[in-house]
Enzyme design. Structure first.
Site, PDB file in Angstrom:
ATOM      1  N   VAL A  15       3.087  -2.766   4.494  1.00 62.72           N
ATOM      2  CA  VAL A  15       4.427  -2.479   3.952  1.00 62.72           C
ATOM      3  C   VAL A  15       5.044  -1.246   4.628  1.00 62.72           C
ATOM      4  O   VAL A  15       6.242  -1.227   4.932  1.00 62.72           O
ATOM      5  CB  VAL A  15       4.381  -2.292   2.419  1.00 62.72           C
ATOM      6  CG1 VAL A  15       5.790  -2.174   1.848  1.00 62.72           C
ATOM      7  CG2 VAL A  15       3.656  -3.445   1.740  1.00 62.72           C
ATOM      8  N   GLU A 181      -7.590 -10.573   0.273  1.00 65.94           N
ATOM      9  CA  GLU A 181      -8.452  -9.489   0.736  1.00 65.94           C
ATOM     10  C   GLU A 181      -9.911  -9.940   0.751  1.00 65.94           C
ATOM     11  O   GLU A 181     -10.262 -10.932   0.120  1.00 65.94           O
ATOM     12  CB  GLU A 181      -8.278  -8.290  -0.185  1.00 65.94           C
ATOM     13  CG  GLU A 181      -6.858  -7.783  -0.106  1.00 65.94           C
ATOM     14  CD  GLU A 181      -6.662  -6.460  -0.803  1.00 65.94           C
ATOM     15  OE1 GLU A 181      -7.651  -5.755  -1.021  1.00 65.94           O
ATOM     16  OE2 GLU A 181      -5.506  -6.165  -1.101  1.00 65.94           O
ATOM     17  N   LYS A 196       1.447  -6.297 -12.931  1.00 65.48           N
ATOM     18  CA  LYS A 196       2.880  -6.623 -12.810  1.00 65.48           C
ATOM     19  C   LYS A 196       3.469  -7.007 -14.171  1.00 65.48           C
ATOM     20  O   LYS A 196       4.619  -6.662 -14.472  1.00 65.48           O
ATOM     21  CB  LYS A 196       3.063  -7.744 -11.787  1.00 65.48           C
ATOM     22  CG  LYS A 196       2.681  -7.285 -10.377  1.00 65.48           C
ATOM     23  CD  LYS A 196       2.486  -8.443  -9.430  1.00 65.48           C
ATOM     24  CE  LYS A 196       2.126  -7.934  -8.044  1.00 65.48           C
ATOM     25  NZ  LYS A 196       1.713  -9.024  -7.145  1.00 65.48           N
TER      26      LYS A 196
HETATM   27  N1  LIG Z   1       1.137  -6.163   1.381  1.00 60.68           N
HETATM   28  C1  LIG Z   1       2.019  -6.669   0.544  1.00 60.68           C
HETATM   29  O1  LIG Z   1       2.562  -7.746   0.780  1.00 60.68           O
HETATM   30  C2  LIG Z   1       2.406  -5.924  -0.702  1.00 60.68           C
HETATM   31  C3  LIG Z   1       3.333  -6.502  -1.590  1.00 60.68           C
HETATM   32  C4  LIG Z   1       3.741  -5.768  -2.729  1.00 60.68           C
HETATM   33  C5  LIG Z   1       3.182  -4.539  -2.970  1.00 60.68           C
HETATM   34  N2  LIG Z   1       2.244  -4.021  -2.101  1.00 60.68           N
HETATM   35  C6  LIG Z   1       1.692  -2.708  -2.424  1.00 60.68           C
HETATM   36  O2  LIG Z   1       2.085  -1.820  -1.393  1.00 60.68           O
HETATM   37  C7  LIG Z   1       1.095  -0.817  -1.203  1.00 60.68           C
HETATM   38  C8  LIG Z   1       0.665  -0.822   0.266  1.00 60.68           C
HETATM   39  O3  LIG Z   1       0.114  -2.088   0.586  1.00 60.68           O
HETATM   40  P1  LIG Z   1      -0.208  -2.501   2.086  1.00 60.68           P
HETATM   41  O4  LIG Z   1      -0.427  -3.979   2.054  1.00 60.68           O
HETATM   42  O5  LIG Z   1       0.804  -1.946   3.016  1.00 60.68           O
HETATM   43  O6  LIG Z   1      -1.607  -1.791   2.318  1.00 60.68           O
HETATM   44  P2  LIG Z   1      -2.403  -1.640   3.700  1.00 60.68           P
HETATM   45  O7  LIG Z   1      -1.848  -2.549   4.737  1.00 60.68           O
HETATM   46  O8  LIG Z   1      -3.857  -1.778   3.358  1.00 60.68           O
HETATM   47  O9  LIG Z   1      -2.098  -0.138   4.151  1.00 60.68           O
HETATM   48  C9  LIG Z   1      -2.495   0.929   3.368  1.00 60.68           C
HETATM   49  C10 LIG Z   1      -2.078   2.224   4.044  1.00 60.68           C
HETATM   50  O10 LIG Z   1      -2.436   3.288   3.184  1.00 60.68           O
HETATM   51  C11 LIG Z   1      -3.014   4.322   3.955  1.00 60.68           C
HETATM   52  N3  LIG Z   1      -3.858   5.126   3.059  1.00 60.68           N
HETATM   53  C12 LIG Z   1      -4.910   4.745   2.297  1.00 60.68           C
HETATM   54  N4  LIG Z   1      -5.369   5.791   1.572  1.00 60.68           N
HETATM   55  C13 LIG Z   1      -4.579   6.833   1.870  1.00 60.68           C
HETATM   56  C14 LIG Z   1      -4.537   8.195   1.457  1.00 60.68           C
HETATM   57  N5  LIG Z   1      -5.410   8.669   0.563  1.00 60.68           N
HETATM   58  N6  LIG Z   1      -3.579   9.018   1.989  1.00 60.68           N
HETATM   59  C15 LIG Z   1      -2.683   8.547   2.878  1.00 60.68           C
HETATM   60  N7  LIG Z   1      -2.678   7.269   3.323  1.00 60.68           N
HETATM   61  C16 LIG Z   1      -3.616   6.440   2.827  1.00 60.68           C
HETATM   62  C17 LIG Z   1      -3.769   3.580   5.035  1.00 60.68           C
HETATM   63  O11 LIG Z   1      -4.017   4.484   6.109  1.00 60.68           O
HETATM   64  P3  LIG Z   1      -4.675   3.989   7.489  1.00 60.68           P
HETATM   65  O12 LIG Z   1      -3.597   3.212   8.169  1.00 60.68           O
HETATM   66  O13 LIG Z   1      -4.999   5.246   8.192  1.00 60.68           O
HETATM   67  O14 LIG Z   1      -5.860   3.160   7.091  1.00 60.68           O
HETATM   68  C18 LIG Z   1      -2.755   2.482   5.378  1.00 60.68           C
HETATM   69  O15 LIG Z   1      -1.808   2.943   6.302  1.00 60.68           O
HETATM   70  C19 LIG Z   1      -0.041  -1.171  -2.181  1.00 60.68           C
HETATM   71  O16 LIG Z   1       0.132  -0.457  -3.363  1.00 60.68           O
HETATM   72  C20 LIG Z   1       0.178  -2.646  -2.432  1.00 60.68           C
HETATM   73  O17 LIG Z   1      -0.337  -3.047  -3.695  1.00 60.68           O
HETATM   74  C21 LIG Z   1       1.857  -4.685  -0.993  1.00 60.68           C
END
Ligand SMILES: NC(=O)c1ccc[n+]([C@@H]2O[C@H](COP(=O)([O-])OP(=O)(O)OC[C@H]3O[C@@H](n4cnc5c(N)ncnc54)[C@H](OP(=O)(O)O)[C@@H]3O)[C@@H](O)[C@H]2O)c1
Length: 415
Positions: A15, A181, A196
């Site tokens: 995201v 996942e 949600k």
């Molecule tokens: N993916 C979707 O379609 C979707 C839809 C709705 C909501 N969401 C929500 O959006 C959020 C992000 O999801 P995502 O899919 O983008 O996750 P993701 O692809 O797994 O990316 C997570 C990011 O968080 C960073 N991170 C993890 N721990 C951290 C910390 N302590 N401090 C700073 N950065 C940290 C990671 O860093 P690194 O890059 O260095 O590993 C990575 O860049 C989540 O809450 C998820 O539930 C996602």
């Protein structure tokens, strides 16, 4: 008047990267990302490494940054970031449903105390603008029901099991395609949908549900015979988050539903999400859209950022105007329950049996069951059973006592 937004971004995964891209392609917004904090500095990024650090203070102590966008995948770390950001007087935009479901009232109070906004449209239904619609459009209409497909991963898996794949095959394919996942528990056991639902209940009814009040049962125990039953009857199995308000009582759960062709969710397939809102004056309305993915989710984050230009904040009008609501557990619901043997099936108490089948591989029953009976088992971890709700069958049972008859394992109404 529009104000300049200077963003500190936490997370540059699916995201976060999407947000960077959509922001770059948006000309109307006066917003720019100043710094990005991630977890692993050694990872290769698609933009200038100068943007990144692992130091949260670079954002949280920077007076020029007035908006923190939190897009990380760790809800406890997110709690620390979001609370510090709010206390530092920065607006916060988040997509983190788990964080918000756990700490909703605390975060809302903190935002209010510090006179800043806390927005989270992307946390429910991805690209579907459901929170803002509940807040603004339905603020004067009394809502009686909100339900929907709010988890794209399980909807993708159920689409495939509906086409004949086994649950295990469909899950494996979903993992290979990046839809699920490696540890799918949160999705397939209905936790993600429950988080949600907590947010939907808050904005639809003004009710803050406790995590343990909402029953969440997912699709891990779905067997081939359940999918075959649905197909042969012209039905589909869909995982729905369901919330209803009856007088001042609120009922909410996440569970598979066995739905007919005229149900709103019947043609909502793959990673799509859909939410139906039922209101006193406007009746039923359907919101449909992509529930996940980089750009669809980022579009909801972008919309929140854009709203901040005009100092938008949720007002939680329903929480202020509605009478005190209470969670209700005295209800019954019609279910399809399959079991690996007749003996196992007979161990579950029904109020009334409407249809039953006993075969060599499995048995099933359709009937009415009290919620208290459902609550007794940890269904997500009961491999001998699969249960699906028959839609719109919830009925209050307060004041009615039930007694089990010895012969058929049924329960008889006493009064
Ligand atoms: N993916 C979707 O379609 C979707 C839809 C709705 C909501 N969401 C929500 O959006 C959020 C992000 O999801 P995502 O899919 O983008 O996750 P993701 O692809 O797994 O990316 C997570 C990011 O968080 C960073 N991170 C993890 N721990 C951290 C910390 N302590 N401090 C700073 N950065 C940290 C990671 O860093 P690194 O890059 O260095 O590993 C990575 O860049 C989540 O809450 C998820 O539930 C996602």
């Amino acid at each position: 008047m529009k104000k300049q937004l200077t963003i500190g971004l936490f997370g540059f995964g699916c995201v976060g990267t999407g947000l960077y891209e959509v922001l770059n392609r948006t000309t109307l917004l006066q917003a720019s990302i100043k710094h990005i904090v991630i977890k692993d500095l050694s990872k290769k990024r698609i933009i200038d490494p100068g943007y990144f650090s692992t130091d949260a203070d670079r954002i949280l102590n920077d007076k020029e940054i007035n908006v923190v966008v939190e897009l990380i995948n760790d809800y406890e770390a997110a709690y620390a970031i979001v609370t510090r950001a709010l206390k530092a007087g920065k607006h916060v935009v988040s997509a983190n449903k788990k964080l918000i479901a756990y700490y909703l009232d605390e975060l809302v109070s903190l935002a209010k105390e510090n006179n800043v906004s806390f927005l989270y449209e992307a946390s429910v239904g991805g690209s579907i603008p459901i929170i803002r619609n509940l807040e603004e459009y339905y603020n004067n209409d009394s809502l009686s029901n909100i339900s929907g497909i709010v988890n794209g991963t399980t909807n993708y898996i159920l689409t495939k099991t509906g086409e004949g794949e086994s649950f295990d095959e469909a899950l494996k394919n979903a993992q290979e395609l990046g839809f699920a996942e490696l540890d799918p528990t949160s999705d397939v056991d209905g936790f993600d949908a429950k988080y949600k639902l907590v947010l939907l209940l808050k904005h639809a009814f003004g009710f803050t549900a406790k995590q343990d009040e909402l029953w969440n049962y997912g699709i891990r125990q779905l067997k081939d015979w359940d999918a075959t039953y649905a197909r042969e009857k012209g039905l589909k199995i869909k995982l729905l988050a369901y919330g209803t308000r009856i007088n001042n009582q609120v009922i909410g759960f996440v569970a598979p539903h066995l739905i007919p062709a005229n149900h709103f969710a019947f043609n909502v397939e793959n990673e799509f999400n859909a939410v139906v809102v039922e209101a006193l004056f406007s009746d039923k309305q359907l919101f449909l859209g992509k529930g996940a993915g980089s750009h669809p989710t980022a579009s909801a984050v972008l919309s929140d950022i854009s709203a901040l230009q005009f100092d938008y904040a949720y007002e939680y009008k329903k929480s202020k105007t509605e009478e005190a609501l209470a969670f209700e557990s005295d209800y019954s619901v019609k279910v399809y329950l399959s079991a690996t043997s007749q003996e196992k099936l007979d161990q579950v108490r029904f109020i009334e049996t409407l249809e039953t089948y006993s075969g060599p591989s499995h048995s099933y029953k359709i009937g009415i069951i009290p919620y208290e009976e459902i609550r007794k088992q940890d269904w997500n971890n009961e491999p001998d059973y699969f249960l699906a709700i028959i839609p719109d069958s919830v009925e209050l049972t307060k004041g009615i006592e039930f007694k089990e008859t010895e012969s058929a394992g049924l329960i008889e109404e006493l009064s």
